[in-house]
Design a protein around this motif. Structure first.
Motif, PDB file in Angstrom:
ATOM      1  N   ALA A   7       0.818  -1.113  -0.052  1.00  0.00           N
ATOM      2  CA  ALA A   7       0.032   0.110  -0.190  1.00  0.00           C
ATOM      3  C   ALA A   7       0.838   1.216   0.080  1.00  0.00           C
ATOM      4  CB  ALA A   7      -0.907   0.094   1.358  1.00  0.00           C
ATOM      5  N   GLU A   8       0.601   2.405  -0.863  1.00  0.00           N
ATOM      6  CA  GLU A   8       1.458   3.474  -1.032  1.00  0.00           C
ATOM      7  C   GLU A   8       1.610   4.115   0.356  1.00  0.00           C
ATOM      8  OE1 GLU A   8       3.071   4.814  -3.604  1.00  0.00           O
ATOM      9  OE2 GLU A   8       2.358   2.917  -4.736  1.00  0.00           O
ATOM     10  N   GLN A   9       0.450   4.305   1.254  1.00  0.00           N
ATOM     11  CA  GLN A   9       0.530   4.865   2.413  1.00  0.00           C
ATOM     12  C   GLN A   9       1.649   4.099   3.455  1.00  0.00           C
ATOM     13  OE1 GLN A   9      -2.245   3.363   1.624  1.00  0.00           O
ATOM     14  NE2 GLN A   9      -3.187   2.440   2.996  1.00  0.00           N
ATOM     15  N   LEU A  10       1.958   3.271   3.339  1.00  0.00           N
ATOM     16  CA  LEU A  10       2.907   2.211   4.102  1.00  0.00           C
ATOM     17  C   LEU A  10       4.378   2.490   3.415  1.00  0.00           C
ATOM     18  CD1 LEU A  10       1.055  -0.812   4.783  1.00  0.00           C
ATOM     19  CD2 LEU A  10       1.257   1.266   6.267  1.00  0.00           C
ATOM     20  N   LEU A  28      19.275  -2.478  -7.284  1.00  0.00           N
ATOM     21  CA  LEU A  28      18.125  -3.192  -7.211  1.00  0.00           C
ATOM     22  C   LEU A  28      16.686  -2.728  -6.503  1.00  0.00           C
ATOM     23  CD1 LEU A  28      20.031  -6.298  -5.546  1.00  0.00           C
ATOM     24  CD2 LEU A  28      18.835  -5.938  -8.083  1.00  0.00           C
ATOM     25  N   GLN A  29      16.922  -1.519  -6.172  1.00  0.00           N
ATOM     26  CA  GLN A  29      15.853  -0.467  -5.352  1.00  0.00           C
ATOM     27  C   GLN A  29      14.902  -1.377  -4.804  1.00  0.00           C
ATOM     28  OE1 GLN A  29      14.420   2.179  -8.403  1.00  0.00           O
ATOM     29  NE2 GLN A  29      16.411   2.835  -8.977  1.00  0.00           N
ATOM     30  N   PRO A  30      15.076  -2.323  -3.543  1.00  0.00           N
ATOM     31  CA  PRO A  30      14.219  -2.728  -2.878  1.00  0.00           C
ATOM     32  C   PRO A  30      13.162  -1.681  -2.300  1.00  0.00           C
ATOM     33  CG  PRO A  30      16.057  -2.601  -1.768  1.00  0.00           C
ATOM     34  CD  PRO A  30      16.248  -2.136  -2.872  1.00  0.00           C
ATOM     35  N   VAL A  31      11.821  -2.260  -2.315  1.00  0.00           N
ATOM     36  CA  VAL A  31      10.940  -1.332  -1.457  1.00  0.00           C
ATOM     37  C   VAL A  31      10.882  -1.272  -0.185  1.00  0.00           C
ATOM     38  CG1 VAL A  31       9.056  -2.991  -1.290  1.00  0.00           C
ATOM     39  CG2 VAL A  31       8.281  -0.850  -1.467  1.00  0.00           C
ATOM     40  N   VAL A  32      10.918  -0.028   0.347  1.00  0.00           N
ATOM     41  CA  VAL A  32      11.065   0.046   2.095  1.00  0.00           C
ATOM     42  C   VAL A  32       9.676   0.453   2.510  1.00  0.00           C
ATOM     43  CG1 VAL A  32      12.155   1.446   3.710  1.00  0.00           C
ATOM     44  CG2 VAL A  32      13.370   0.737   1.930  1.00  0.00           C
ATOM     45  N   PHE A  33       9.189  -0.116   3.526  1.00  0.00           N
ATOM     46  CA  PHE A  33       7.847   0.236   4.070  1.00  0.00           C
ATOM     47  C   PHE A  33       7.649   0.202   5.513  1.00  0.00           C
ATOM     48  CE2 PHE A  33       8.034  -4.199   2.884  1.00  0.00           C
ATOM     49  CZ  PHE A  33       7.441  -4.969   3.939  1.00  0.00           C
ATOM     50  N   GLN A  34       6.875   0.834   6.324  1.00  0.00           N
ATOM     51  CA  GLN A  34       6.753   0.590   7.540  1.00  0.00           C
ATOM     52  C   GLN A  34       5.773  -0.399   7.712  1.00  0.00           C
ATOM     53  OE1 GLN A  34       6.038   4.329   9.466  1.00  0.00           O
ATOM     54  NE2 GLN A  34       6.592   3.738  11.470  1.00  0.00           N
ATOM     55  N   ASP A  35       5.912  -1.246   8.957  1.00  0.00           N
ATOM     56  CA  ASP A  35       5.380  -2.255   9.566  1.00  0.00           C
ATOM     57  C   ASP A  35       5.087  -2.205  10.866  1.00  0.00           C
ATOM     58  OD1 ASP A  35       3.635  -4.618   9.792  1.00  0.00           O
ATOM     59  OD2 ASP A  35       5.110  -6.089   9.450  1.00  0.00           O
ATOM     60  N   GLY A  36       3.961  -1.463  11.456  1.00  0.00           N
ATOM     61  CA  GLY A  36       3.947  -1.262  12.947  1.00  0.00           C
ATOM     62  C   GLY A  36       4.991  -0.548  13.156  1.00  0.00           C
ATOM     63  N   ASN A  37       5.894  -0.600  14.297  1.00  0.00           N
ATOM     64  CA  ASN A  37       6.847   0.057  14.837  1.00  0.00           C
ATOM     65  C   ASN A  37       8.163  -0.312  13.873  1.00  0.00           C
ATOM     66  OD1 ASN A  37       5.276   1.437  16.606  1.00  0.00           O
ATOM     67  ND2 ASN A  37       5.808  -0.349  18.159  1.00  0.00           N
ATOM     68  N   GLU A  38       8.074  -1.109  13.021  1.00  0.00           N
ATOM     69  CA  GLU A  38       9.615  -1.345  12.289  1.00  0.00           C
ATOM     70  C   GLU A  38       9.424  -1.004  10.814  1.00  0.00           C
ATOM     71  OE1 GLU A  38      11.677  -5.495  13.870  1.00  0.00           O
ATOM     72  OE2 GLU A  38       9.806  -5.768  12.621  1.00  0.00           O
ATOM     73  N   PHE A  39      10.522  -0.947  10.233  1.00  0.00           N
ATOM     74  CA  PHE A  39      10.604  -0.615   8.781  1.00  0.00           C
ATOM     75  C   PHE A  39      11.001  -1.991   8.220  1.00  0.00           C
ATOM     76  CE2 PHE A  39      10.838   3.519  11.034  1.00  0.00           C
ATOM     77  CZ  PHE A  39      10.006   4.076  10.156  1.00  0.00           C
ATOM     78  N   CYS A  40      10.659  -2.248   7.123  1.00  0.00           N
ATOM     79  CA  CYS A  40      10.916  -3.414   6.262  1.00  0.00           C
ATOM     80  C   CYS A  40      11.223  -3.268   4.834  1.00  0.00           C
ATOM     81  CB  CYS A  40       9.583  -4.276   6.105  1.00  0.00           C
ATOM     82  SG  CYS A  40       9.106  -4.765   7.770  1.00  0.00           S
ATOM     83  N   CYS A  41      12.120  -3.939   4.352  1.00  0.00           N
ATOM     84  CA  CYS A  41      12.641  -3.844   3.066  1.00  0.00           C
ATOM     85  C   CYS A  41      12.567  -5.128   2.422  1.00  0.00           C
ATOM     86  CB  CYS A  41      14.182  -3.506   3.204  1.00  0.00           C
ATOM     87  SG  CYS A  41      15.214  -2.923   1.693  1.00  0.00           S
ATOM     88  N   LEU A  42      11.909  -5.095   1.079  1.00  0.00           N
ATOM     89  CA  LEU A  42      11.741  -6.300   0.486  1.00  0.00           C
ATOM     90  C   LEU A  42      12.082  -6.201  -0.949  1.00  0.00           C
ATOM     91  CD1 LEU A  42      10.520  -9.176   0.329  1.00  0.00           C
ATOM     92  CD2 LEU A  42       8.192  -7.874   0.018  1.00  0.00           C
ATOM     93  N   LEU A  43      12.747  -7.326  -1.725  1.00  0.00           N
ATOM     94  CA  LEU A  43      12.735  -7.310  -3.251  1.00  0.00           C
ATOM     95  C   LEU A  43      12.200  -8.658  -3.480  1.00  0.00           C
ATOM     96  CD1 LEU A  43      13.970  -6.506  -5.830  1.00  0.00           C
ATOM     97  CD2 LEU A  43      15.858  -7.769  -5.464  1.00  0.00           C
ATOM     98  N   GLY A  44      11.165  -8.947  -4.160  1.00  0.00           N
ATOM     99  CA  GLY A  44      10.512 -10.150  -4.286  1.00  0.00           C
ATOM    100  C   GLY A  44       9.146 -10.071  -4.020  1.00  0.00           C
ATOM    101  N   PRO A  45       8.256 -11.502  -4.242  1.00  0.00           N
ATOM    102  CA  PRO A  45       7.034 -11.586  -4.402  1.00  0.00           C
ATOM    103  C   PRO A  45       6.379 -11.306  -3.004  1.00  0.00           C
ATOM    104  CG  PRO A  45       7.950 -13.460  -4.749  1.00  0.00           C
ATOM    105  CD  PRO A  45       8.984 -12.519  -4.996  1.00  0.00           C
ATOM    106  N   ASP A  46       6.982 -11.760  -1.974  1.00  0.00           N
ATOM    107  CA  ASP A  46       6.770 -11.859  -0.405  1.00  0.00           C
ATOM    108  C   ASP A  46       7.716 -12.011   0.359  1.00  0.00           C
ATOM    109  OD1 ASP A  46       7.273 -14.885  -0.179  1.00  0.00           O
ATOM    110  OD2 ASP A  46       5.224 -15.139  -1.237  1.00  0.00           O
TER     111      ASP A  46
END
Length: 98
Positions: A7-10, A28-46
């Motif tokens: 979601a764009e807002q995350l 590679l420009q992995p996507v960074v997003f907020q998940d609760g109090n943490e920040f996450c970074c992901l490259l891939g389908p899940d």
């Protein structure tokens, strides 16, 4: 390679041209997003199949992601679509990453 929809807002805005970022992150420009109090970074389908990292800040999430990227590339298997994609992109960039 399929990228997980987040979601764009995350999403956290990252300047992938920033001097402080590694070449691997820039390429590679992995996507960074907020998940609760943490920040996450992901490259891939899940988070399971992809290359994933977390931390208390976007920078810490990127560092954790880079450590996991290095491990994943170092132990790549034939069917690992995400690691193979990362290797191909990094090789095509003609820049030494590690």
């Amino acid at each position: 390679m399929k990228q997980m929809k987040i979601a764009e807002q995350l999403k956290v805005s990252i300047n992938y041209e920033g001097k402080e970022l590694s070449k691997a992150v820039k390429e590679l420009q992995p996507v960074v997003f907020q998940d609760g109090n943490e920040f996450c970074c992901l490259l891939g389908p899940d988070m399971k199949a992809g290359i994933f990292g977390c931390g208390i800040s976007p920078q810490e999430a990127l560092k954790d992601w880079e450590r996991n990227l290095e491990k994943r590339i170092g132990a790549v298997t034939e069917g690992d679509e995400v690691a193979l994609y990362a290797i191909d992109v990094l090789k095509a960039s003609n820049k030494k990453v590690w």
